[in-house]
Design a protein around this motif. Sequence first.
Motif, PDB file in Angstrom:
ATOM      1  N   VAL A 284      62.634   6.803  42.064  1.00  0.00           N
ATOM      2  CA  VAL A 284      63.577   7.919  42.235  1.00  0.00           C
ATOM      3  C   VAL A 284      64.018   8.465  40.879  1.00  0.00           C
ATOM      4  O   VAL A 284      64.059   9.684  40.667  1.00  0.00           O
ATOM      5  CB  VAL A 284      64.802   7.461  43.061  1.00  0.00           C
ATOM      6  N   CYS A 285      64.328   7.572  39.951  1.00  0.00           N
ATOM      7  CA  CYS A 285      64.769   8.022  38.615  1.00  0.00           C
ATOM      8  C   CYS A 285      63.638   8.719  37.862  1.00  0.00           C
ATOM      9  O   CYS A 285      63.889   9.654  37.090  1.00  0.00           O
ATOM     10  CB  CYS A 285      65.293   6.836  37.811  1.00  0.00           C
ATOM     11  N   ALA A 286      62.387   8.282  38.060  1.00  0.00           N
ATOM     12  CA  ALA A 286      61.252   8.951  37.419  1.00  0.00           C
ATOM     13  C   ALA A 286      61.119  10.388  37.918  1.00  0.00           C
ATOM     14  O   ALA A 286      60.840  11.307  37.143  1.00  0.00           O
ATOM     15  CB  ALA A 286      59.966   8.172  37.685  1.00  0.00           C
ATOM     16  N   VAL A 287      61.328  10.594  39.219  1.00  0.00           N
ATOM     17  CA  VAL A 287      61.288  11.954  39.773  1.00  0.00           C
ATOM     18  C   VAL A 287      62.417  12.796  39.172  1.00  0.00           C
ATOM     19  O   VAL A 287      62.198  13.936  38.745  1.00  0.00           O
ATOM     20  CB  VAL A 287      61.401  11.912  41.312  1.00  0.00           C
ATOM     21  N   LEU A 288      63.618  12.234  39.125  1.00  0.00           N
ATOM     22  CA  LEU A 288      64.756  12.970  38.565  1.00  0.00           C
ATOM     23  C   LEU A 288      64.550  13.278  37.088  1.00  0.00           C
ATOM     24  O   LEU A 288      64.906  14.367  36.608  1.00  0.00           O
ATOM     25  CB  LEU A 288      66.042  12.164  38.760  1.00  0.00           C
ATOM     26  N   LEU A 289      63.980  12.338  36.339  1.00  0.00           N
ATOM     27  CA  LEU A 289      63.708  12.567  34.917  1.00  0.00           C
ATOM     28  C   LEU A 289      62.713  13.707  34.744  1.00  0.00           C
ATOM     29  O   LEU A 289      62.895  14.588  33.891  1.00  0.00           O
ATOM     30  CB  LEU A 289      63.160  11.284  34.289  1.00  0.00           C
ATOM     31  N   SER A 290      61.668  13.714  35.561  1.00  0.00           N
ATOM     32  CA  SER A 290      60.640  14.753  35.462  1.00  0.00           C
ATOM     33  C   SER A 290      61.190  16.128  35.818  1.00  0.00           C
ATOM     34  O   SER A 290      60.806  17.141  35.212  1.00  0.00           O
ATOM     35  CB  SER A 290      59.459  14.403  36.379  1.00  0.00           C
ATOM     36  N   LEU A 291      62.071  16.185  36.791  1.00  0.00           N
ATOM     37  CA  LEU A 291      62.662  17.468  37.185  1.00  0.00           C
ATOM     38  C   LEU A 291      63.691  17.947  36.160  1.00  0.00           C
ATOM     39  O   LEU A 291      63.712  19.123  35.786  1.00  0.00           O
ATOM     40  CB  LEU A 291      63.324  17.337  38.566  1.00  0.00           C
ATOM     41  N   SER A 292      64.532  17.038  35.690  1.00  0.00           N
ATOM     42  CA  SER A 292      65.631  17.453  34.809  1.00  0.00           C
ATOM     43  C   SER A 292      65.158  17.863  33.420  1.00  0.00           C
ATOM     44  O   SER A 292      65.823  18.662  32.753  1.00  0.00           O
ATOM     45  CB  SER A 292      66.670  16.335  34.704  1.00  0.00           C
ATOM     46  N   VAL A 293      64.000  17.338  32.945  1.00  0.00           N
ATOM     47  CA  VAL A 293      63.534  17.714  31.611  1.00  0.00           C
ATOM     48  C   VAL A 293      63.109  19.176  31.552  1.00  0.00           C
ATOM     49  O   VAL A 293      63.026  19.772  30.476  1.00  0.00           O
ATOM     50  CB  VAL A 293      62.361  16.794  31.171  1.00  0.00           C
ATOM     51  N   THR A 294      62.872  19.787  32.709  1.00  0.00           N
ATOM     52  CA  THR A 294      62.477  21.202  32.731  1.00  0.00           C
ATOM     53  C   THR A 294      63.671  22.138  32.603  1.00  0.00           C
ATOM     54  O   THR A 294      63.484  23.347  32.401  1.00  0.00           O
ATOM     55  CB  THR A 294      61.731  21.531  34.041  1.00  0.00           C
TER      56      THR A 294
END
Length: 405
Positions: A90-100
């Motif tokens: 879940v955190c990997a998905v959030l990290l990938s989305l938030s870096v954009t």
Amino acid sequence: MPLINKARSHTAVRGHSLSRLRLVLTVFFALDGFVFAGWVVRIPAVKEQTGASASGLGLALLGVSAGAVVTMLITGRLCRRYGSHPVTVVCAVLLSLSVTLPPLTHSAPALGAVLLLFGAAYGGINVAFNSAAVDLVAALRRPIMPTFHAAFSMGGMIGAGLGGLVAGSLSPARHLLGLGLIGLLVTALAGPALLRQAPAGAAPHTGEDARPVQPADRAARTRRPVVVFGLIALCTAYGEGALADWGALHLQEDLGTSPALAAAGYSCFALAMTVGRLTGTTLLERLGHTRTVVVGGTVAAVGMLIGSLAPAPWAALLGYTVAGLGLANLFPVAVERAGTLAGPTGVAVASTLGYGGMLLGPPAIGFMADWFSLPTALTSVAALAAVAALIGLTMRRTASDATHP
């Protein structure tokens, strides 16, 4: 004979499963370093786009720190309740989305708000996959924790190098969108494999804490040593943060090097950290945890004394390299020992203290440089490395006190 063959088959299957889990966790460590470094190299371009002043950017960047520190403590509880593997995904998905998101902002307050989300995801995934790694280390009964942190370092070096290559041809928005898509793709490929794996060495998860609930007296006994290990992480991360922000400036302004040679200073340090972590398992198997921390802290202290006080650039670069080798395994060892004693909560406490050290380093060096000089200020890295070595002498006793009444 059939029973023996069955036992051997079960052992082989378990060994294959643990090897696959190790590979998947390594991928997530590398992804974290890759995404974070890709963001860092685009900070100047995002600053220009938002029109933020230096002070405004500094306040906005505190969003990363605030989000990470707050979320680290919460993530420890989430890992205990839901398991470290689902929380990692879940955190990997959030990290990938938030870096954009940072390139989409047009003011310093808006940038700070999205960096709060990015920092929360970054802090969360660090606690989650470190907790999973601690369980795997216990199951394998081998000190492989440094190899995961080596993957993080290598991911960071690749992310920074790629960012430098595309900075002239891609806008920050396109570059960070690309990072986000890569992160989502890697998570889509590696996430299911991680979710299929039960926590190493643990019973199947039932939605409650997979670890036995600690009695109150046991929890009280583990609190002190966990903080001790967290202090080792703090001393180590202080040096990382200080060298990242001030190492190149020392080479350029105090030793008169070119900007290109000055930039090589942190590269030497980072490369030495990576090499040290790649060889960390062998070092831990030969020396043990306590002597690795004591020797590493001592070597780092000597290296930073050379790096900060040397009169020639080549000697300073040598000092940075020696310091990187010394510091390389201190943080992984501290997090592993804290996690072994107190599970995800221990990882969260040690990581929070370590991240606090990384935040403390750069401003502390700046104030001391104003009061004294930058070379003198950088000797504080050597002082804290020596403190880590001294704390390391107590590791065996504090861990023993925590696990035995």
